[in-house]
Motif scaffolding. Sequence first.
Motif, mmCIF file in Angstrom:
data_model
loop_
_atom_site.group_PDB
_atom_site.id
_atom_site.type_symbol
_atom_site.label_atom_id
_atom_site.label_comp_id
_atom_site.label_asym_id
_atom_site.label_seq_id
_atom_site.Cartn_x
_atom_site.Cartn_y
_atom_site.Cartn_z
ATOM 1 N N ARG A 86 0.835 -1.210 0.000
ATOM 2 C CA ARG A 86 0.000 0.000 0.000
ATOM 3 C C ARG A 86 0.868 1.258 0.000
ATOM 4 N NH1 ARG A 86 -3.297 -0.529 5.098
ATOM 5 N NH2 ARG A 86 -4.273 1.420 4.386
ATOM 6 N N LEU A 87 1.973 1.223 0.740
ATOM 7 C CA LEU A 87 2.877 2.370 0.751
ATOM 8 C C LEU A 87 3.507 2.591 -0.620
ATOM 9 C CD1 LEU A 87 4.695 1.946 4.186
ATOM 10 C CD2 LEU A 87 3.326 3.920 3.492
ATOM 11 N N ARG A 88 3.937 1.504 -1.242
ATOM 12 C CA ARG A 88 4.563 1.635 -2.554
ATOM 13 C C ARG A 88 3.557 2.140 -3.581
ATOM 14 N NH1 ARG A 88 8.248 3.465 -3.326
ATOM 15 N NH2 ARG A 88 9.811 1.991 -2.611
ATOM 16 N N GLU A 89 2.322 1.690 -3.491
ATOM 17 C CA GLU A 89 1.297 2.163 -4.422
ATOM 18 C C GLU A 89 1.045 3.658 -4.223
ATOM 19 O OE1 GLU A 89 -3.403 1.273 -5.604
ATOM 20 O OE2 GLU A 89 -2.363 0.000 -4.155
ATOM 21 N N ARG A 90 1.059 4.089 -2.967
ATOM 22 C CA ARG A 90 0.776 5.498 -2.670
ATOM 23 C C ARG A 90 1.971 6.395 -2.983
ATOM 24 N NH1 ARG A 90 -2.612 7.613 2.535
ATOM 25 N NH2 ARG A 90 -2.119 9.833 2.392
ATOM 26 N N TYR A 91 3.189 5.877 -2.763
ATOM 27 C CA TYR A 91 4.404 6.678 -2.957
ATOM 28 C C TYR A 91 5.359 5.920 -3.886
ATOM 29 C CZ TYR A 91 2.592 8.852 1.323
ATOM 30 O OH TYR A 91 1.792 9.462 2.271
#
Length: 271
Positions: free
Chosen positions: A84-89
């Motif tokens: 989720r972090l990689r998708e967001r950033y």
Amino acid sequence: MNRFARLFTRRDRRMFVPFFTLGDPNAIASFDLICAAVDAGADAVELGFPFSDPITDGPVNQRSMRRALAAGTTYATCLDMLRRLRERYPALPIGLLLYYNLLFMRGERAYKELAAIGVDAVVCSDLPFEECATHMWQLADSRIGCIQMVAPNTPVERARKLIDSSSAFTYVISRFGTTGTSASFEQQALARIEHLSKLADKAIVAGFGISTVDQVRDFWAAGANGVIVGSLFSLQIERCLADVPAARQFIEAFVGQVQAGKPRLDFAGII
């Protein structure tokens, strides 16, 4: 090129890297607090998977990991949060501080999973240099950056080997003992950063005990390319278990003060 390598291409840059235990105090709040730090201006993040025997961490981060485990955080939970972090950033450099057993028991699959998610670098704080050949090979094969740790009493020649074998950055431990907060540092700690920064042709990042804005800036001034702060945030989360938004406000304010007056990085330029 690894996102950390791109981040540190310009040696005059000074980076701030917060550390968080994934899942503390729970998965939902943990994700929100990490995002708050990034949105406030963190240049990268270092994240820890909760572990039952965190021998290089002090009491504050040990309690942080216990809270995460008690909240039901699992290895799979951590992987989901990373996705989720990689998708967001998409361009944010993400480093992991792991205890080696978490990787060893899963073997090659663990490295491939982390690479597929987009993790940029890993440090295993309990894995001696003499025993890390397989780990380093797995990281290289998966195109994940390697982070080695240099202790306060590491001899110069050994420090050179550790720096040479680091492909993301070298983590310079700023004090003896475990992680935690420190009211002050001996001048020797800053002098060591200055010496290693001149010795190294790669980025060095200071961590362990750094817990004030002035300390962050002191280590930058001594030559550290980046500074990691973690226990301070774990302690604030602990104090705000009944008021997580207050912990968020503290994190945002701290990151904002650290970054005040420093140009915000354009992440789009380092993908």
